[in-house]
Design a protein around this motif. Structure first.
Motif, PDB file in Angstrom:
ATOM      1  N   ILE A 328       6.354 -31.838  27.699  1.00 46.18           N
ATOM      2  CA  ILE A 328       5.715 -32.122  26.610  1.00 46.18           C
ATOM      3  C   ILE A 328       5.912 -30.946  25.417  1.00 46.18           C
ATOM      4  N   LEU A 329       6.841 -30.055  26.052  1.00 48.21           N
ATOM      5  CA  LEU A 329       7.444 -28.902  24.884  1.00 48.21           C
ATOM      6  C   LEU A 329       8.625 -29.173  24.760  1.00 48.21           C
ATOM      7  N   SER A 330       9.041 -30.413  24.278  1.00 45.42           N
ATOM      8  CA  SER A 330      10.498 -30.743  24.446  1.00 45.42           C
ATOM      9  C   SER A 330      11.201 -30.029  23.536  1.00 45.42           C
ATOM     10  N   PRO A 331      12.624 -29.776  23.582  1.00 46.35           N
ATOM     11  CA  PRO A 331      13.117 -29.195  22.462  1.00 46.35           C
ATOM     12  C   PRO A 331      13.712 -30.019  21.409  1.00 46.35           C
ATOM     13  N   SER A 332      13.738 -29.434  20.315  1.00 45.24           N
ATOM     14  CA  SER A 332      14.511 -30.211  19.233  1.00 45.24           C
ATOM     15  C   SER A 332      15.631 -31.099  19.465  1.00 45.24           C
ATOM     16  N   PRO A 333      15.689 -32.348  18.754  1.00 44.56           N
ATOM     17  CA  PRO A 333      16.532 -33.256  19.262  1.00 44.56           C
ATOM     18  C   PRO A 333      17.998 -33.205  18.961  1.00 44.56           C
ATOM     19  N   TYR A 334      18.467 -32.191  18.382  1.00 46.80           N
ATOM     20  CA  TYR A 334      19.888 -32.003  18.224  1.00 46.80           C
ATOM     21  C   TYR A 334      20.303 -30.508  18.892  1.00 46.80           C
ATOM     22  N   SER A 335      21.145 -30.562  19.746  1.00 50.95           N
ATOM     23  CA  SER A 335      21.870 -29.720  20.373  1.00 50.95           C
ATOM     24  C   SER A 335      23.279 -29.399  20.304  1.00 50.95           C
ATOM     25  N   THR A 336      23.550 -28.262  20.638  1.00 51.48           N
ATOM     26  CA  THR A 336      25.217 -27.920  20.828  1.00 51.48           C
ATOM     27  C   THR A 336      25.213 -26.727  21.928  1.00 51.48           C
ATOM     28  N   MET A 337      26.284 -26.945  22.703  1.00 51.03           N
ATOM     29  CA  MET A 337      26.429 -26.093  24.060  1.00 51.03           C
ATOM     30  C   MET A 337      27.361 -24.929  23.465  1.00 51.03           C
ATOM     31  N   ILE A 338      27.087 -23.761  23.450  1.00 50.81           N
ATOM     32  CA  ILE A 338      28.241 -22.686  23.066  1.00 50.81           C
ATOM     33  C   ILE A 338      28.962 -22.319  24.401  1.00 50.81           C
ATOM     34  N   GLN A 339      30.296 -22.472  24.324  1.00 51.28           N
ATOM     35  CA  GLN A 339      31.160 -22.184  25.602  1.00 51.28           C
ATOM     36  C   GLN A 339      31.897 -20.936  25.268  1.00 51.28           C
ATOM     37  N   SER A 340      32.103 -20.075  26.219  1.00 47.87           N
ATOM     38  CA  SER A 340      32.909 -18.726  25.932  1.00 47.87           C
ATOM     39  C   SER A 340      34.494 -19.328  25.509  1.00 47.87           C
ATOM     40  N   ASP A 341      35.076 -18.061  24.701  1.00 48.12           N
ATOM     41  CA  ASP A 341      36.506 -18.841  24.268  1.00 48.12           C
ATOM     42  C   ASP A 341      37.376 -17.847  25.339  1.00 48.12           C
ATOM     43  N   LYS A 342      36.811 -16.842  26.067  1.00 50.72           N
ATOM     44  CA  LYS A 342      37.772 -16.455  26.833  1.00 50.72           C
ATOM     45  C   LYS A 342      36.865 -15.681  28.390  1.00 50.72           C
ATOM     46  N   ASP A 343      37.965 -15.358  29.182  1.00 53.67           N
ATOM     47  CA  ASP A 343      37.280 -14.856  30.427  1.00 53.67           C
ATOM     48  C   ASP A 343      36.846 -13.630  30.443  1.00 53.67           C
ATOM     49  N   GLY A 344      36.031 -13.103  31.112  1.00 57.09           N
ATOM     50  CA  GLY A 344      35.543 -11.435  31.069  1.00 57.09           C
ATOM     51  C   GLY A 344      34.338 -11.403  31.376  1.00 57.09           C
ATOM     52  N   PHE A 345      33.442 -10.436  30.810  1.00 55.91           N
ATOM     53  CA  PHE A 345      32.262 -10.014  31.356  1.00 55.91           C
ATOM     54  C   PHE A 345      31.549  -9.981  29.699  1.00 55.91           C
ATOM     55  N   ILE A 346      30.278 -10.518  29.596  1.00 57.30           N
ATOM     56  CA  ILE A 346      29.561 -10.357  28.519  1.00 57.30           C
ATOM     57  C   ILE A 346      29.096  -8.870  28.420  1.00 57.30           C
ATOM     58  N   THR A 347      29.627  -8.173  27.348  1.00 56.50           N
ATOM     59  CA  THR A 347      29.276  -6.763  27.456  1.00 56.50           C
ATOM     60  C   THR A 347      27.884  -6.533  26.424  1.00 56.50           C
ATOM     61  N   SER A 348      27.599  -7.407  25.286  1.00 56.91           N
ATOM     62  CA  SER A 348      26.292  -7.440  24.870  1.00 56.91           C
ATOM     63  C   SER A 348      26.058  -8.784  24.035  1.00 56.91           C
ATOM     64  N   ILE A 349      24.722  -9.012  23.983  1.00 56.27           N
ATOM     65  CA  ILE A 349      24.219 -10.311  23.251  1.00 56.27           C
ATOM     66  C   ILE A 349      23.338  -9.682  21.965  1.00 56.27           C
ATOM     67  N   ASP A 350      23.828  -9.721  20.721  1.00 59.92           N
ATOM     68  CA  ASP A 350      23.034  -9.052  19.760  1.00 59.92           C
ATOM     69  C   ASP A 350      21.924  -9.739  19.305  1.00 59.92           C
ATOM     70  N   ALA A 351      20.927  -9.076  19.588  1.00 65.17           N
ATOM     71  CA  ALA A 351      19.500  -9.583  19.603  1.00 65.17           C
ATOM     72  C   ALA A 351      19.107  -9.880  18.226  1.00 65.17           C
ATOM     73  N   TYR A 352      19.592  -8.949  17.311  1.00 70.66           N
ATOM     74  CA  TYR A 352      19.200  -9.218  15.873  1.00 70.66           C
ATOM     75  C   TYR A 352      19.792 -10.465  15.324  1.00 70.66           C
ATOM     76  N   GLU A 353      21.165 -10.486  15.607  1.00 67.51           N
ATOM     77  CA  GLU A 353      22.005 -11.758  15.272  1.00 67.51           C
ATOM     78  C   GLU A 353      21.276 -12.877  15.889  1.00 67.51           C
ATOM     79  N   THR A 354      21.109 -12.895  17.132  1.00 67.28           N
ATOM     80  CA  THR A 354      20.252 -13.820  17.712  1.00 67.28           C
ATOM     81  C   THR A 354      19.032 -14.396  16.946  1.00 67.28           C
TER      82      THR A 354
END
Ligand code: URA
Length: 435
Positions: A328-354
């Motif tokens: 009932i809470l379906s997401p909006s119709p258009y979507s894109t998957m974001i894929q990493s452009d390299k191998d490694g570890f996520i060191t941070s996900i900037d919450a402000y930019e998010t």
């Protein structure tokens, strides 16, 4: 009194008197003083600040701009929680029913998205039919019958904050300690609770970017509460990366339902348990936060909190079927998957930019009169510290506006920093300040 003179007075760094502050608040709330003058005043306050007395006067006039509820007829401790604002911060949605299901009354007056942060009202309104425009008598009836109500500032409760909050959101005047403190405390006093737990967010995605400023805000909130004879605790929690995986209104409600069913992200559960344990102590339900923690875990695991959540939704006109079927809470119709452009570890996900990307996707507002898109937002697949391979999904973004997806995806990918060294995220709870 002349408004331009008062603007100049504050701009030049002088203190405003109680009379001057209430003249400004009353004039703005009733529509006599226009947005452009109050915008200038807010900017002057942003740069020159307010002293302790001015902050107390502002809180009082904002509270007195509407009705002030008296909850004594309930004969029970009423405890509320308020967050200073974060990204993916959906804790109130699970916390209010969890605590209320154990007999602590939760009168929750909350706000909409502000700046890059989300708002509980926008989130819960993504449940079809859910009514947050509660008149005081309805608010009181819900508290009496269910021990729980979630509402916004109607024309009746702290209407000055509703107007000022929306104006600050679009005039770059959000992250001011006295304005945040007065905004939060005016609502909290108007709703009549006996005690408060504040979640003061710290980090990139918070209004307080560093711990020192967050401590000042926490101490201000606790001392305003104490002055007014109320109990208060402020918990400083990390907001460098978004909380949980979901950012966006309906997406966050879905994540909450998942959590209330025993799943959900570990960081969301942790902040929930910490805040709930303080609410149980302030509510007189337990005598230590250790006991409060054990009670919180038990209440979540038993399904009692989920049933209270369902009752809350249905009694405020919402479609309770979301609890069993969150399509009932379906997401909006258009979507894109974001894929990493390299191998490694996520060191941070900037919450402000998010947060900014979520606004671009439609989950927040760019102008005060805009409606949010309930299904817009982001679902992360990774958290800081996780390993990632090139081509692996880091997040999926949703919007009803196809045109924003490319820019949003690019910005979000840049917000997820990948390095070849594992990092350990900041501790979630940084400090606790008691009144
Ligand atoms: N939450 C509020 O209610 N007001 C603010 O100004 C910031 C966060």
């Amino acid at each position: 009194m002349l408004v331009p003179e008062l603007i100049l007075k504050k701009r030049n760094g002088a203190s405003l008197s109680e009379k001057e502050i209430s003249f400004l608040v009353e004039g703005y709330t009733s529509g006599i003083i226009p947005d452009y003058q109050v915008s200038a005043l807010l900017m002057a306050i942003y740069f020159k600040g307010l002293d302790t007395q001015e902050t107390a006067f502002l809180t009082k006039s904002m509270m007195e701009s509407g009705s002030v509820l008296d909850l004594s007829f309930l004969g029970q401790r009423c405890i509320d929680k308020h967050s200073t604002g974060g990204v993916g911060d959906k804790v109130s949605l699970a916390l209010a029913p969890l605590v209320a299901s154990e007999g602590v009354v939760v009168p929750m007056i909350c706000g909409r998205g502000l700046g890059h942060t989300g708002g509980t009202l926008d989130k819960i309104e993504s449940v079809p039919g859910f009514n947050t425009r509660l008149q005081p008598d309805e608010f009181l009836r819900l508290l009496k019958n269910n021990g729980l109500a979630i509402g916004g500032q109607t024309g009746e409760l702290a209407p000055a904050d509703r107007k000022l909050y929306a104006l600050r959101d679009v005039t770059g005047t959000v992250d001011s300690i006295p304005l945040i403190a007065a905004s939060i405390m005016s609502k909290k006093f108007a709703e009549g609770a006996h005690g408060f737990v504040f979640d003061v967010k710290v980090g990139a995605g918070a209004f307080m970017k560093d711990k020192a400023r967050a401590m000042t805000l926490a101490e201000t909130l606790v001392s305003i509460a104490k002055e007014a004879g109320r109990d208060a605790v402020a918990v400083l929690t990390d907001m460098n990366q978004p909380l949980g995986f979901a950012v966006g209104n309906a997406l966050e409600v879905s994540e909450t339902i998942d959590l209330l069913k025993g799943g959900g992200p570990a960081d969301y559960r942790e902040v929930l348990f910490v805040l709930a344990s303080h609410m149980f102590v302030l509510g007189g339900r337990v005598s230590s936060t250790q006991e409060g923690r054990a009670l919180s875990e038990q209440v979540l695991n038993s399904g009692q909190a989920l049933e209270k959540f369902r009752q809350m939704i249905e009694s405020q006109g919402g479609d309770g079927r979301v609890v069993d079927d969150d399509s009932i809470l379906s997401p909006s119709p258009y979507s894109t998957m974001i894929q990493s452009d390299k191998d490694g570890f996520i060191t941070s996900i900037d919450a402000y930019e998010t947060g900014m990307v979520s606004i671009l996707l439609g989950a927040g507002r760019q102008k005060s009169e805009e409606e949010v898109d309930p299904g817009a937002g982001i679902v992360f697949k990774k958290k800081a510290g996780d390993a990632v391979s090139k081509g692996e999904a880091v997040a999926v973004i949703y919007s009803r506006n196809k045109d924003v997806l490319t820019v949003a995806a690019e910005r979000l990918l840049n917000a997820c920093v990948v390095k070849n060294r594992k990092v350990f995220p900041e501790p979630l709870v940084l400090d606790v300040i008691k009144g």
